[in-house]
Motif scaffolding. Structure first.
Motif, PDB file in Angstrom:
ATOM      1  N   GLY A 250       0.788  -1.228   0.000  1.00 26.34           N
ATOM      2  CA  GLY A 250       0.000   0.000   0.000  1.00 26.34           C
ATOM      3  C   GLY A 250       0.824   1.284   0.000  1.00 26.34           C
ATOM      4  N   HIS A 251       2.143   1.205   0.207  1.00 30.03           N
ATOM      5  CA  HIS A 251       2.960   2.423   0.163  1.00 30.03           C
ATOM      6  C   HIS A 251       2.873   3.060  -1.225  1.00 30.03           C
ATOM      7  CE1 HIS A 251       5.050   1.191   3.916  1.00 30.03           C
ATOM      8  NE2 HIS A 251       5.149   2.495   4.043  1.00 30.03           N
ATOM      9  N   VAL A 252       2.642   4.366  -1.250  1.00 29.62           N
ATOM     10  CA  VAL A 252       2.550   5.075  -2.527  1.00 29.62           C
ATOM     11  C   VAL A 252       3.851   5.836  -2.777  1.00 29.62           C
ATOM     12  CG1 VAL A 252       1.290   6.794  -3.869  1.00 29.62           C
ATOM     13  CG2 VAL A 252       0.055   5.349  -2.240  1.00 29.62           C
ATOM     14  N   LEU A 253       4.415   5.602  -3.955  1.00 34.53           N
ATOM     15  CA  LEU A 253       5.618   6.332  -4.354  1.00 34.53           C
ATOM     16  C   LEU A 253       5.232   7.313  -5.442  1.00 34.53           C
ATOM     17  CD1 LEU A 253       7.250   2.990  -4.276  1.00 34.53           C
ATOM     18  CD2 LEU A 253       8.417   4.882  -3.171  1.00 34.53           C
ATOM     19  N   PHE A 254       5.808   8.510  -5.392  1.00 31.66           N
ATOM     20  CA  PHE A 254       5.469   9.542  -6.373  1.00 31.66           C
ATOM     21  C   PHE A 254       6.731  10.317  -6.725  1.00 31.66           C
ATOM     22  CE2 PHE A 254       5.707  12.655  -2.977  1.00 31.66           C
ATOM     23  CZ  PHE A 254       5.338  11.904  -1.859  1.00 31.66           C
ATOM     24  N   GLN A 255       6.685  11.081  -7.802  1.00 30.92           N
ATOM     25  CA  GLN A 255       7.805  11.823  -8.391  1.00 30.92           C
ATOM     26  C   GLN A 255       8.777  10.841  -9.058  1.00 30.92           C
ATOM     27  OE1 GLN A 255       8.536  15.041  -8.986  1.00 30.92           O
ATOM     28  NE2 GLN A 255       6.711  15.858  -8.003  1.00 30.92           N
ATOM     29  N   SER A 256       8.923  11.000 -10.368  1.00 31.37           N
ATOM     30  CA  SER A 256       9.677  10.009 -11.149  1.00 31.37           C
ATOM     31  C   SER A 256      11.106   9.810 -10.651  1.00 31.37           C
ATOM     32  CB  SER A 256       9.669  10.388 -12.637  1.00 31.37           C
ATOM     33  OG  SER A 256      10.311  11.625 -12.847  1.00 31.37           O
ATOM     34  N   LEU A 257      11.812  10.888 -10.294  1.00 35.72           N
ATOM     35  CA  LEU A 257      13.209  10.698  -9.857  1.00 35.72           C
ATOM     36  C   LEU A 257      13.265   9.886  -8.563  1.00 35.72           C
ATOM     37  CD1 LEU A 257      14.936  14.159 -10.525  1.00 35.72           C
ATOM     38  CD2 LEU A 257      15.241  12.027 -11.801  1.00 35.72           C
ATOM     39  N   ALA A 258      12.339  10.165  -7.657  1.00 40.69           N
ATOM     40  CA  ALA A 258      12.307   9.428  -6.389  1.00 40.69           C
ATOM     41  C   ALA A 258      11.960   7.958  -6.641  1.00 40.69           C
ATOM     42  CB  ALA A 258      11.290  10.060  -5.439  1.00 40.69           C
ATOM     43  N   ILE A 259      11.027   7.720  -7.553  1.00 38.89           N
ATOM     44  CA  ILE A 259      10.642   6.330  -7.866  1.00 38.89           C
ATOM     45  C   ILE A 259      11.807   5.600  -8.530  1.00 38.89           C
ATOM     46  CG2 ILE A 259       9.050   4.856  -9.158  1.00 38.89           C
ATOM     47  CD1 ILE A 259       6.957   7.107  -8.977  1.00 38.89           C
ATOM     48  N   MET A 260      12.494   6.281  -9.440  1.00 39.03           N
ATOM     49  CA  MET A 260      13.630   5.646 -10.130  1.00 39.03           C
ATOM     50  C   MET A 260      14.718   5.251  -9.134  1.00 39.03           C
ATOM     51  SD  MET A 260      13.573   8.351 -13.257  1.00 39.03           S
ATOM     52  CE  MET A 260      15.084   7.971 -14.093  1.00 39.03           C
ATOM     53  N   GLU A 261      15.018   6.145  -8.199  1.00 37.23           N
ATOM     54  CA  GLU A 261      16.068   5.813  -7.223  1.00 37.23           C
ATOM     55  C   GLU A 261      15.592   4.727  -6.250  1.00 37.23           C
ATOM     56  OE1 GLU A 261      18.805   8.441  -5.607  1.00 37.23           O
ATOM     57  OE2 GLU A 261      18.823   9.831  -7.308  1.00 37.23           O
ATOM     58  N   TYR A 262      14.308   4.740  -5.919  1.00 38.40           N
ATOM     59  CA  TYR A 262      13.751   3.679  -5.062  1.00 38.40           C
ATOM     60  C   TYR A 262      13.909   2.320  -5.748  1.00 38.40           C
ATOM     61  CZ  TYR A 262      10.176   0.695  -2.967  1.00 38.40           C
ATOM     62  OH  TYR A 262       9.512  -0.368  -2.390  1.00 38.40           O
ATOM     63  N   LEU A 263      13.542   2.269  -7.032  1.00 37.85           N
ATOM     64  CA  LEU A 263      13.659   0.993  -7.772  1.00 37.85           C
ATOM     65  C   LEU A 263      15.125   0.581  -7.892  1.00 37.85           C
ATOM     66  CD1 LEU A 263      10.959   1.603 -10.536  1.00 37.85           C
ATOM     67  CD2 LEU A 263      10.876  -0.145  -8.731  1.00 37.85           C
ATOM     68  N   ASP A 264      16.011   1.570  -8.033  1.00 43.16           N
ATOM     69  CA  ASP A 264      17.437   1.248  -8.139  1.00 43.16           C
ATOM     70  C   ASP A 264      17.958   0.670  -6.817  1.00 43.16           C
ATOM     71  OD1 ASP A 264      19.695   1.187  -9.833  1.00 43.16           O
ATOM     72  OD2 ASP A 264      20.538   2.914  -8.784  1.00 43.16           O
ATOM     73  N   GLU A 265      17.420   1.177  -5.713  1.00 43.13           N
ATOM     74  CA  GLU A 265      17.863   0.668  -4.402  1.00 43.13           C
ATOM     75  C   GLU A 265      17.258  -0.701  -4.094  1.00 43.13           C
ATOM     76  OE1 GLU A 265      16.979   3.841  -1.644  1.00 43.13           O
ATOM     77  OE2 GLU A 265      18.358   5.194  -2.681  1.00 43.13           O
ATOM     78  N   THR A 266      16.011  -0.910  -4.513  1.00 46.55           N
ATOM     79  CA  THR A 266      15.358  -2.178  -4.178  1.00 46.55           C
ATOM     80  C   THR A 266      15.674  -3.280  -5.183  1.00 46.55           C
ATOM     81  OG1 THR A 266      13.356  -1.370  -5.284  1.00 46.55           O
ATOM     82  CG2 THR A 266      13.437  -1.129  -2.884  1.00 46.55           C
ATOM     83  N   HIS A 267      16.101  -2.884  -6.387  1.00 44.20           N
ATOM     84  CA  HIS A 267      16.471  -3.844  -7.438  1.00 44.20           C
ATOM     85  C   HIS A 267      17.816  -3.390  -8.004  1.00 44.20           C
ATOM     86  CE1 HIS A 267      12.089  -4.063  -7.096  1.00 44.20           C
ATOM     87  NE2 HIS A 267      12.182  -5.311  -7.526  1.00 44.20           N
ATOM     88  N   PRO A 268      18.919  -3.717  -7.313  1.00 40.95           N
ATOM     89  CA  PRO A 268      20.206  -3.069  -7.636  1.00 40.95           C
ATOM     90  C   PRO A 268      20.789  -3.390  -9.011  1.00 40.95           C
ATOM     91  CG  PRO A 268      20.249  -4.117  -5.456  1.00 40.95           C
ATOM     92  CD  PRO A 268      18.996  -4.570  -6.118  1.00 40.95           C
ATOM     93  N   GLN A 269      20.311  -4.418  -9.672  1.00 42.14           N
ATOM     94  CA  GLN A 269      20.913  -4.762 -10.973  1.00 42.14           C
ATOM     95  C   GLN A 269      19.980  -4.458 -12.137  1.00 42.14           C
ATOM     96  OE1 GLN A 269      24.040  -5.490 -11.284  1.00 42.14           O
ATOM     97  NE2 GLN A 269      24.300  -5.504  -9.053  1.00 42.14           N
ATOM     98  N   PRO A 270      20.463  -3.823 -13.177  1.00 41.26           N
ATOM     99  CA  PRO A 270      21.757  -3.158 -13.293  1.00 41.26           C
ATOM    100  C   PRO A 270      21.723  -1.818 -12.548  1.00 41.26           C
ATOM    101  CG  PRO A 270      20.472  -2.781 -15.274  1.00 41.26           C
ATOM    102  CD  PRO A 270      19.647  -3.670 -14.406  1.00 41.26           C
ATOM    103  N   PRO A 271      22.845  -1.408 -11.958  1.00 45.01           N
ATOM    104  CA  PRO A 271      22.843  -0.127 -11.217  1.00 45.01           C
ATOM    105  C   PRO A 271      22.645   1.056 -12.163  1.00 45.01           C
ATOM    106  CG  PRO A 271      25.072  -1.046 -11.336  1.00 45.01           C
ATOM    107  CD  PRO A 271      24.152  -2.068 -11.952  1.00 45.01           C
ATOM    108  N   LEU A 272      21.871   2.025 -11.733  1.00 43.03           N
ATOM    109  CA  LEU A 272      21.587   3.183 -12.587  1.00 43.03           C
ATOM    110  C   LEU A 272      22.234   4.461 -12.083  1.00 43.03           C
ATOM    111  CD1 LEU A 272      17.866   2.378 -13.442  1.00 43.03           C
ATOM    112  CD2 LEU A 272      19.907   1.966 -14.816  1.00 43.03           C
ATOM    113  N   LEU A 273      23.070   4.313 -11.056  1.00 38.81           N
ATOM    114  CA  LEU A 273      23.881   5.439 -10.577  1.00 38.81           C
ATOM    115  C   LEU A 273      25.327   4.957 -10.484  1.00 38.81           C
ATOM    116  CD1 LEU A 273      21.580   6.921  -7.794  1.00 38.81           C
ATOM    117  CD2 LEU A 273      22.395   8.142  -9.817  1.00 38.81           C
TER     118      LEU A 273
END
Ligand SMILES: N[C@@H](CCC(=O)N[C@@H](CS)C(=O)NCC(=O)O)C(=O)O
Length: 216
Positions: A60-83
């Motif tokens: 049920g957690h809502v994520l918003f703002q594309s940059l925040a969502i992109m970094e969240y996905l990068d942290e929760t799914h580290p491969q391939p790293p996007l930073l």
């Protein structure tokens, strides 16, 4: 996960690329921006800002703002790293991404275009002048940085895809929607075209989404 998006939304395009790169699948829920459905109570309850995209986790957690969502996905799914690994390279990548997502895109979104029309009574030609001014300003900043930096490689930062490339591609797609002249931006164009050879980018393109017209 539920992904609230719309074919034409450039911010949704950015998140869709990350979902594809990471191999994350979710239920896609269309919110038609052309019909103003972002202001419907059902979506307002998901994102009170009434903008796309939004990503809702299974708990049920809502994520918003594309940059925040992109970094969240990068942290929760580290491969391939996007930073990149180093702080200086990460700062450059975030800076390039923010030229698009924080300084250019927000000036051309539907609610701004609608306010120019109904709040200031600007005609179509005046609104287009506004849009092209801000699209061009970001493209010029990107081109100058990318063409002048030894850190630029096949992609914005060396030879690995980062969030800067994802934002650059969304800027490129937006510029194409508004038929902005892209000839003065050869480095931006080269990187956008390199990205679009990647299937995760190609499948995410706005015109490949359900409901999109054959051409914008
Ligand atoms: N800064 C936000 C931009 C959000 C945004 O403005 N999204 C657009 C679509 S790309 C939208 O939903 N606009 C609705 C409106 O302007 O009424 C992000 O990157 O997520």
């Amino acid at each position: 996960m539920k992904f609230f998006s719309f074919w034409r939304s450039l911010a949704s395009f950015r998140v869709r690329i990350v979902l594809n790169l990471k191999g994350v699948s979710c239920e896609v829920i269309d919110v038609d921006l052309m019909k103003g459905h972002q202001r419907d109570p059902a979506f307002r309850a998901v994102n009170p800002q009434m903008v796309l995209p939004a990503l809702v986790e299974d708990d049920g957690h809502v994520l918003f703002q594309s940059l925040a969502i992109m970094e969240y996905l990068d942290e929760t799914h580290p491969q391939p790293p996007l930073l990149p690994a180093t702080p200086l390279a990460r700062a450059r990548v975030r800076g390039l991404a923010q030229i698009v997502a924080c300084d250019s895109h927000p000036l051309i979104v539907p609610r701004v275009r609608e306010f120019l029309e109904h709040g200031f009574h600007l005609d179509e030609a005046q609104r287009m002048k506004w849009i092209h001014n801000w699209i061009g300003a970001a493209l010029t900043a990107l081109e100058t940085n990318l063409a002048g930096s030894s850190e630029t490689g096949r992609y914005c930062q060396g030879d690995a895809i980062t969030i800067a490339d994802i934002c650059l591609v969304s800027q490129f797609a937006g510029a194409n929607f508004f038929k902005h002249d892209l000839k003065p931006f050869p480095t931006v164009r080269r990187i956008a075209e390199a990205c679009m050879q990647n299937d995760a980018f190609a499948r995410a393109h706005p015109l490949k989404q359900p409901g999109a017209p054959a051409a914008a």
